[in-house]
Design an enzyme around this catalytic site. Structure first.
Site, PDB file in Angstrom:
ATOM      1  N   ALA A 186     -17.705  17.568   3.820  1.00 44.13           N
ATOM      2  CA  ALA A 186     -18.589  16.439   4.129  1.00 44.13           C
ATOM      3  C   ALA A 186     -17.766  15.273   4.658  1.00 44.13           C
ATOM      4  CB  ALA A 186     -19.377  16.022   2.890  1.00 44.13           C
ATOM      5  N   ASP A 187     -18.401  14.459   5.483  1.00 44.12           N
ATOM      6  CA  ASP A 187     -17.733  13.267   5.985  1.00 44.12           C
ATOM      7  C   ASP A 187     -18.790  12.238   6.353  1.00 44.12           C
ATOM      8  OD1 ASP A 187     -14.874  12.368   6.775  1.00 44.12           O
ATOM      9  OD2 ASP A 187     -16.137  11.663   8.411  1.00 44.12           O
ATOM     10  N   GLN A 188     -18.348  10.988   6.404  1.00 42.66           N
ATOM     11  CA  GLN A 188     -19.244   9.906   6.774  1.00 42.66           C
ATOM     12  C   GLN A 188     -18.526   8.942   7.705  1.00 42.66           C
ATOM     13  OE1 GLN A 188     -20.412   6.701   3.900  1.00 42.66           O
ATOM     14  NE2 GLN A 188     -22.455   7.577   4.150  1.00 42.66           N
TER      15      GLN A 188
END
Length: 202
Positions: A78-80
């Site tokens: 996951a990344d933001q």
């Protein structure tokens, strides 16, 4: 209480406390194993510039790096990213940089792009991207200083120098998007995928 039905726990390729809390709250058995990915090199090598594409790339890369070491396991990356228009923001290195980011964001709307990818045995089997739009209220230097004093080192742990679930809520006048996206994970889409693979009891 767990709703997880996999033979082994899900692997979260991240050390993010917020993402771990989301998975735990959803009753998913998991273990956190960071990818140790050179994110800057991955982005530079890709030539991507759109914030959503960068978040998706890093989610895929994190999952792939960890998946290569754990045969047969479901690995979630996951990344933001945070952007005002095309300007990308990163986690601030310290108080001075956090103050600068808050000055740049104050009185403006910005977007949070949260991406997730699941890889198993080197194959990407799921990918999702969700967006939240955040409008920060106007802030003078005194308000920024008071916030930074109260929040302490936590401001360096997230992009934008805030956690909406904590003291960061005082910075905003409008939030558009689901809570999970803001915390860094398109959770509803992920749960739907896990159900489709009979990995959840509900």
């Amino acid at each position: 209480m767990t709703l997880w039905r996999g033979t082994e726990p899900l692997i979260l390729a991240s050390q993010s406390p917020a993402r771990q809390a989301l998975l735990a709250g959803a009753g998913i058995a998991f273990e956190a194993i960071p990818a140790n990915l050179d994110e800057r090199a991955a982005v530079l090598g890709s030539a991507l510039s759109a914030p959503g594409e960068i978040a998706a790339l890093l989610a895929r890369e994190k999952a792939a790096v960890v998946s290569a070491k754990y045969s047969g396991r479901w690995v979630l990356g996951a990344d933001q990213t945070l952007a005002v228009g095309e300007r990308l923001f990163n986690k601030p290195a310290g108080r001075a940089q956090a103050a600068g980011q808050l000055r740049a964001l104050a009185g403006q709307a910005h977007e949070l792009y949260s991406a997730a990818a699941v890889v198993r045995d080197g194959e990407m089997v799921f990918e999702a991207l969700s967006i939240a739009r955040m409008t920060m209220r106007p802030l003078d230097d005194a308000a920024i200083s008071a916030y930074l004093d109260a929040a302490g080192e936590a401001v360096t742990t997230s992009v934008g120098a805030y956690q909406l679930e904590g003291l960061g809520v005082h910075l905003f006048e409008r939030v558009e998007g689901d809570h999970f996206t803001i915390l860094g994970l398109p959770l509803l889409a992920l749960l739907e995928f896990l159900r489709s693979r009979r990995l959840l009891a509900v």
